[in-house]
Design a protein around this motif. Structure first.
Motif, PDB file in Angstrom:
ATOM      1  N   ALA A 117      -5.763   6.865  -1.787  1.00 31.50           N
ATOM      2  CA  ALA A 117      -6.433   5.695  -0.749  1.00 31.50           C
ATOM      3  C   ALA A 117      -7.007   4.457  -2.044  1.00 31.50           C
ATOM      4  O   ALA A 117      -6.260   3.676  -2.207  1.00 31.50           O
ATOM      5  CB  ALA A 117      -7.008   5.632  -0.074  1.00 31.50           C
ATOM      6  N   LEU A 162      -9.684   4.252   1.650  1.00 30.51           N
ATOM      7  CA  LEU A 162      -8.792   4.201   2.724  1.00 30.51           C
ATOM      8  C   LEU A 162      -8.584   2.590   3.783  1.00 30.51           C
ATOM      9  O   LEU A 162      -7.220   2.274   3.732  1.00 30.51           O
ATOM     10  CB  LEU A 162      -7.959   5.506   3.831  1.00 30.51           C
ATOM     11  N   ALA A 165      -8.012  -0.098   1.293  1.00 30.60           N
ATOM     12  CA  ALA A 165      -5.930  -0.155   0.966  1.00 30.60           C
ATOM     13  C   ALA A 165      -5.508  -0.498   1.850  1.00 30.60           C
ATOM     14  O   ALA A 165      -4.716  -1.746   2.024  1.00 30.60           O
ATOM     15  CB  ALA A 165      -5.854   0.878   0.668  1.00 30.60           C
TER      16      ALA A 165
END
Length: 389
Positions: A117, A162, A165
Motif C-alpha cells: 500500500a 492503505l 493510497a
C-alpha cells in the motif's frame, strides 16, 4: 485546463510506470534507510524491530480483528471501554485474505499489506503531483512524503499507507474525469479510516462544482451526468455502511459508533482539547518549549494550506487536505498521534515539492538526503519509546 478549471502540466509521452519509476525507487530507498536505522537502534536497546512494526499498539488491534473478528474490548480501571469496533475493517480484511493464501501470520500479512500500500500511495501521490505540476514536482512530492518525521508509520502494520493510497488514486481519478473509479476508491477509503470523510467530501464538492459550471455551457451528455451522480452515491457507502453496522451491532442506533469512539476518549471538539493541551505546556519550563514548537507546527500547517490556495491547487485537493487537517487538529484524541493523523494530507507537500523541483538536482538531492537521515533516526527513536505513534 481540466474540467475542474485548474492548470495542469503538459502531457508527456511514456508509460505511467516508467514516469513514476524514479519516484518509487527513491521512495523505496528512503523506507529501506528507515528500516535499517530502526533495526540498528532496536538492537542496541534489545528490542525487536519486527515487533515494533507489526505487534504493538494499533497493529495488535487490527490483527485481533483479522483473526477473531469484532467484539473484543478492554475495560480500563477508570471506566473507559476500548472496543475493537473503533477500527475500520478494510485492513484486517486484507490481512485475513493474505494470511489465508500465504504462510504468513496475520501480523506479517499486515506488514505486507502496508508495504504494498505504501508503494501504491507513493505512486498515487506522484500521479496527482505529476498531473498538476509535472514529473519533477511529482518525484519531490513523493520523497517529501517519505522523509516526513513520522514516515516510519508507512512501514508499520497500520492503516495510514492503505488509506493514503486509496485517497490519492481517488483524487487522481477525479482530476482525470474517471468518476466511477473515484467513487469506488472513496468508498474503500471510507472502509479504512474515519477520515475517509475527507475523500467523500472531495468527490462530492468536485462533482457539484462541475454540475454548477456546466449550467452555463452546452448540456453534457447523459452518460457524464450519470457517472458523476453514481460516483457521489458510491463515495460514502463504505464509511456509512460500517458506521450503521456498528450501530446495529451495539444496539445503539446510527450514532453507536460515536459511543465506541467516546470509549477511547476520541471525539470532535473543534480543537478545544488540543488547545488546552498546548496551553498546559506553558505552565512550566522546559515544557514551554514543546508548547512553542506545537504552535509553530500548527502555524506551519496553516501557512502551507494558504500557499496551496494561492497556487490554485485543484478544488478536490484543497477540500481533501483541509478536511484531513481539520479532523486531525480538532479531534480530542491522543495528542501524540496527531502527526500520524496528518500523514495522509499529502497535498500540503506540493508547495515545498515545487520549491525543491526548482532547485538544481544535486542541491535538492542533498536536502532530501539530509532530511531522510534525520527522519530515519527520529523514526527509530520514536518507535522505541513508550507511547504509541
Amino acid at each position: 485546463m481540466t474540467d475542474l478549471e485548474t492548470p495542469v502540466a503538459p502531457p508527456r509521452a511514456g508509460p505511467a510506470w516508467r514516469r513514476a519509476a524514479p519516484a518509487l525507487l527513491g521512495y523505496a530507498a528512503v523506507r529501506a534507510l528507515g528500516l535499517v536505522t530502526l533495526a540498528v537502534w532496536s538492537a542496541a536497546r534489545d528490542k525487536s524491530p519486527h515487533q515494533l512494526l507489526s505487534a504493538r499498539w494499533d497493529s495488535l488491534w487490527y490483527t485481533r480483528v483479522a483473526e477473531l473478528g469484532y467484539g473484543y474490548e478492554v475495560r480500563l480501571p477508570n471506566g473507559d471501554v476500548h472496543s475493537n469496533l473503533a477500527f475500520f475493517p478494510l485492513l484486517p480484511w486484507l490481512e485475513r485474505a493474505f494470511a489465508a493464501v500465504t504462510p504468513l501470520s496475520y501480523a506479517d500479512a499486515g506488514l505486507l499489506v502496508s508495504a504494498l500500500a505504501s508503494l501504491a500511495a507513493a505512486w498515487g501521490i506522484f500521479a496527482v503531483a505529476d498531473h498538476v505540476y509535472g514529473s519533477r514536482a511529482g518525484i519531490c512530492a513523493v520523497l517529501l512524503w517519505a522523509v516526513l518525521p513520522v514516515g516510519i508509520v508507512q512501514s508499520m502494520a497500520y492503516s495510514e499507507s492503505l488509506f493514503t493510497a486509496l485517497a490519492a488514486w481517488s483524487l487522481y481519478a477525479v482530476l482525470t474525469g474517471r468518476w466511477l473509479t473515484a467513487g469506488l476508491l472513496a468508498s474503500l477509503a471510507g472502509l479504512t479510516r474515519p477520515v475517509g470523510a475527507a475523500v467523500v467530501a472531495a468527490v462530492w464538492v468536485a462533482a457539484i462544482a462541475s454540475f454548477v459550471r456546466e449550467r452555463s455551457v452546452p448540456a453534457p451528455t447523459g452518460v457524464r451526468i450519470w457517472r458523476r451522480a453514481l460516483a457521489m452515491l458510491l463515495a460514502p457507502l463504505g464509511a456509512a455502511g460500517y458506521v450503521l453496522w456498528v450501530g446495529r451491532h451495539t444496539g445503539k442506533g446510527p450514532l453507536g459508533y460515536l459511543d465506541v469512539q467516546a470509549g477511547w476518549r476520541n471525539g470532535f471538539d473543534g480543537g478545544y482539547a488540543f488547545a488546552r493541551f498546548v496551553a498546559d505546556k506553558f505552565t512550566s519550563f522546559p515544557s514551554a518549549l514543546a508548547g512553542l514548537a506545537l504552535i509553530i507546527g500548527v502555524g506551519l500547517l496553516v501557512w502551507l494550506y494558504v500557499i496551496c490556495v494561492r497556487q490554485r491547487q485543484p478544488l478536490p485537493l484543497l477540500v481533501y487536505a483541509g478536511v484531513v487537517t481539520a479532523l486531525a487538529l480538532c479531534a480530542s484524541s491522543y495528542f501524540g498521534s496527531k502527526p500520524r493523523l496528518l500523514l495522509p494530507a499529502f497535498p500540503l507537500l506540493l508547495p515545498p515539492a515545487l520549491a525543491l523541483a526548482g532547485l538544481r538536482t544535486s542541491r535538492s538531492a542533498w536536502v532530501l538526503g539530509g532530511v531522510a537521515v534525520a527522519s530515519a533516526v527520529y523514526g527509530a527513536f520514536w518507535l522505541n519509546g513508550s507511547g504509541p505513534p
